[in-house]
Design a protein around this motif. Structure first.
Motif, PDB file in Angstrom:
ATOM      1  N   PHE A   1      -3.998 -11.670  -2.066  1.00 34.76           N
ATOM      2  CA  PHE A   1      -5.053 -11.000  -2.844  1.00 34.76           C
ATOM      3  C   PHE A   1      -6.373 -10.879  -2.095  1.00 34.76           C
ATOM      4  O   PHE A   1      -7.319 -10.288  -2.591  1.00 34.76           O
ATOM      5  CB  PHE A   1      -5.246 -11.702  -4.193  1.00 34.76           C
TER       6      PHE A   1
ATOM      7  N   SER B   1      -7.688  -7.003  -7.597  1.00 36.89           N
ATOM      8  CA  SER B   1      -7.004  -7.353  -8.840  1.00 36.89           C
ATOM      9  C   SER B   1      -8.064  -7.443  -9.934  1.00 36.89           C
ATOM     10  O   SER B   1      -9.213  -7.779  -9.649  1.00 36.89           O
ATOM     11  CB  SER B   1      -6.277  -8.690  -8.675  1.00 36.89           C
TER      12      SER B   1
ATOM     13  N   TRP C   1      -7.667 -11.826 -10.467  1.00 38.68           N
ATOM     14  CA  TRP C   1      -7.881 -12.743  -9.324  1.00 38.68           C
ATOM     15  C   TRP C   1      -9.157 -12.385  -8.595  1.00 38.68           C
ATOM     16  O   TRP C   1      -9.489 -11.213  -8.414  1.00 38.68           O
ATOM     17  CB  TRP C   1      -6.684 -12.686  -8.355  1.00 38.68           C
TER      18      TRP C   1
ATOM     19  N   THR D   1       3.428 -11.242  -8.882  1.00 35.80           N
ATOM     20  CA  THR D   1       1.982 -11.162  -8.679  1.00 35.80           C
ATOM     21  C   THR D   1       1.239 -12.250  -9.441  1.00 35.80           C
ATOM     22  O   THR D   1       0.009 -12.263  -9.467  1.00 35.80           O
ATOM     23  CB  THR D   1       1.453  -9.778  -9.095  1.00 35.80           C
TER      24      THR D   1
END
Lengths: 394, 215
Positions: free
Chosen positions: B17, B22, B25, B45
């Motif tokens: 990530f 995201s 996140w 994920t």
């Protein structure tokens, strides 16, 4: 409801054999320890209670044993006396003061003539077993009161008098026998009247009042301040093994008849101690087994406990539940053991009564306190192991 | 009960990530009480990871989560248990039933873990709605996955909560049962004024979401 579900999830049955072993071990351990406590309590009762004893206090006259090594050196130093006084078994200590002058006694009566060199000793009044109003002296009193051992009269009446064809004497007769006491001084002799005012079973010596002794020693004493060689102690328990071993370690001796019980005491003490140690060791093992049993139960239900905590069961809830599972058997064991001991104690009381020894028919409170203390220890061990294993799984 | 996520990223997914963005996140998020939130993401994920992090089943992440302004890391032991009993209910992806307890006992356990929120008869009523009355007496291990999923849903409904976490809760149910289960959940959440955090692979119309986030 929660408890029922938890019971279904956390099964203790997985280790039934181990559980029974732990229970058996704990029962025997408790039985041994609590009997040791009860035996000790009974023994103390036999030794110290008034029904089992003639007099509450006992007096012992103590001196150095006269052996080839100690001949002429039997004086007790201040340090010796202070050390003895500090011992736990000595309630009170009095010094027997010896006379530091030469004395002789002579009968004034013609019917019972006698003459003898004698000696005086004195002792603080609280150590005397003779109570009489005549036991006092000051310079204005014209006679010296004396207390002589009962054994003297017995020896005379049953040994000397019969073999020498002399009349036997009663205590009253001796008390009325006028006597002349001659004290040797630097320039001749001082004469006094003497009178026997009592007979002692406790101290085998010719005793005069302390006041007279102090006065006479100061006035007639030919030698410098002589060290005492005999002392008298008051003790609650002449059979105390500590006392006898102290005396023999320090080369001291006393009336052996009074201390003979210490031998039996030592045997009983040993037996009680062995019971203690065995019981304590067994308790240790039983507690170990119990704690392992708890660990095993928790370990075998690790997944269930993990999921319970995931779902929101509080560690406290689980600890409370597990305590409920594990601790009550301990209480039951303690109660059963106390019941067995009560029966045994009652039987012992019945049997000892036929031997004219008296102990209580019920358990002593020290035994009950000991049981409560052991239960408390078990409770803490249980709680500690449960907390530890739950935390490990949480 | 507020939930705040501050720069959360699971340690195992950190590298992945750091390259792509995201919604959750490495972001700062706030979930207000009563919000219904959908978290959509493809496999791998971190959907389950997120749910487990929020429920404090794992703590291998960076950043801070605040439940009512208290860092989740500081909530432990009996306080954590109280939170799970009173504030947060959950439907796990892997269901997590006790295999040796019956379906009813599994549900009942969660009902009596705290001061019961509802009557025992509620279980029967809910089981009736979801069509599992006939397996209530069966051991959970012997139930089909679809049945277990419905048991897990009812289990989550019988306790008090202000947030309901669900991790692919309908994966083994047919459309008809999904509709019934979703209606039941929606009714219970509305009754409690509770928030929903639901993770799934695809878009759905199970609930009237306030927000949809992409992992």
């Amino acid at each position: 409801m929660l408890n029922q579900l938890l019971k279904k999830l956390i099964k203790t049955a997985s280790g039934r054999a181990r559980f029974l072993m732990a229970v058996a071990g704990l029962s025997v351990a408790l039985l041994l320890i609590l009997s040791a406590v009860q035996i000790q309590a009974n023994y103390n009762e036999l030794l110290y209670s008034k029904t089992n004893q003639d007099s509450v206090a006992n007096f012992l006259v103590i001196n150095k044993s006269v052996t080839e090594k100690t001949v002429g050196a039997t004086n007790l130093s201040d340090a010796d006396i202070a050390d003895l006084k500090a011992q736990p078994f000595v309630d009170e200590l009095g010094v027997l003061t010896p006379s530091r002058f030469k004395v002789a006694a002579q009968s004034i009566s013609d019917q019972i003539p006698f003459y003898s060199d004698i000696f005086f000793e004195s002792v603080p009044d609280e150590f005397l077993d003779v109570q009489t109003a005549d036991w006092k002296w000051d310079e204005n009193v014209n006679y010296i009161p004396m207390i002589v051992p009962n054994q003297f009269l017995d020896m005379y009446n049953f040994g000397f008098a019969t073999s020498q064809d002399l009349p036997q004497l009663t205590q009253d007769l001796v008390k009325n026998l006028p006597m002349e006491i001659k004290i040797k001084t630097a320039d001749g002799k001082e004469r006094y009247y003497g009178k026997v005012v009592g007979f002692s079973d406790r101290i085998s010596s010719v005793l005069v009042p302390q006041t007279f002794m102090d006065w006479a020693n100061a006035r007639f004493g030919t030698r410098e301040n002589t060290k005492p060689s005999r002392i008298v102690i008051r003790t609650k328990d002449p059979g105390n093994p500590q006392l006898t071993s102290y005396l023999s370690n320090h080369g001291l001796t006393t009336d052996a008849d009074k201390t003979r019980f210490s031998k039996y005491r030592q045997v009983v003490d040993t037996v009680v101690n062995i019971s203690w140690i065995t019981g304590a060791l067994m308790l240790l093992f039983a507690v170990l087994i119990f704690s392992l049993f708890i660990e095993l139960t928790v370990a075998s239900c690790k997944e269930e406990i993990g999921l319970l905590i995931t779902l929101g069961a509080a560690p406290k809830q689980l600890q409370r539940f597990l305590m409920k599972q594990f601790f009550p058997p301990n209480i039951i064991i303690a109660l059963v053991v106390l019941l067995i001991l009560s029966v045994l104690q009652w039987l012992l009381q019945q049997w000892l009564q036929t031997q004219h020894m008296y102990v209580s028919a019920v358990l002593s409170y020290t035994t009950l306190i000991a049981a409560a203390v052991i239960l408390l220890v078990l409770w803490m061990v249980n709680r500690f192991s449960i907390n530890k294993y739950i935390k490990r799984n949480a | 009960m507020h939930i705040q996520l501050q720069q959360i990223v699971p340690v195992p997914l950190k590298d992945k990530f750091s390259k792509r963005g995201s919604d959750v996140w490495n972001n700062n998020l706030q979930f207000a009480p009563g919000e219904w939130i959908k978290i959509k993401a493809p496999s791998g994920t971190g959907k389950t990871t997120l749910v487990h992090i929020l429920y404090k089943l794992r703590s291998d992440y960076e950043g801070t989560i605040l439940w009512n302004n208290t860092p989740l890391q500081q909530i432990t032991g009996d306080a954590l248990a109280a939170m799970r009993q009173q504030q947060v209910s959950i439907v796990f992806q892997d269901l997590r039933l006790f295999p040796n307890l019956t379906a009813r006992e599994n549900i009942e356990l969660n009902r009596v873990l705290q001061e019961p929120y509802c009557e025992s008869s509620t279980i029967d009523a809910m089981a009736e709605v979801l069509g599992i009355t006939h397996i209530l007496h069966q051991k959970a291990a012997l139930c089909s996955y679809g049945e277990q999923q419905r048991i897990a849903i009812i289990r989550a409904m019988v306790q008090p909560f202000s947030w309901l976490l669900m991790d692919e809760p309908f994966s083994h149910l047919d459309q008809q049962n999904i509709t019934k289960a979703a209606a039941l959940i929606a009714a219970e959440c509305t009754k409690r004024n509770a928030g929903i955090i639901l993770t799934d692979l695809e878009d759905d119309t199970f609930f009237k979401y306030h927000k949809t986030l992409y992992l």
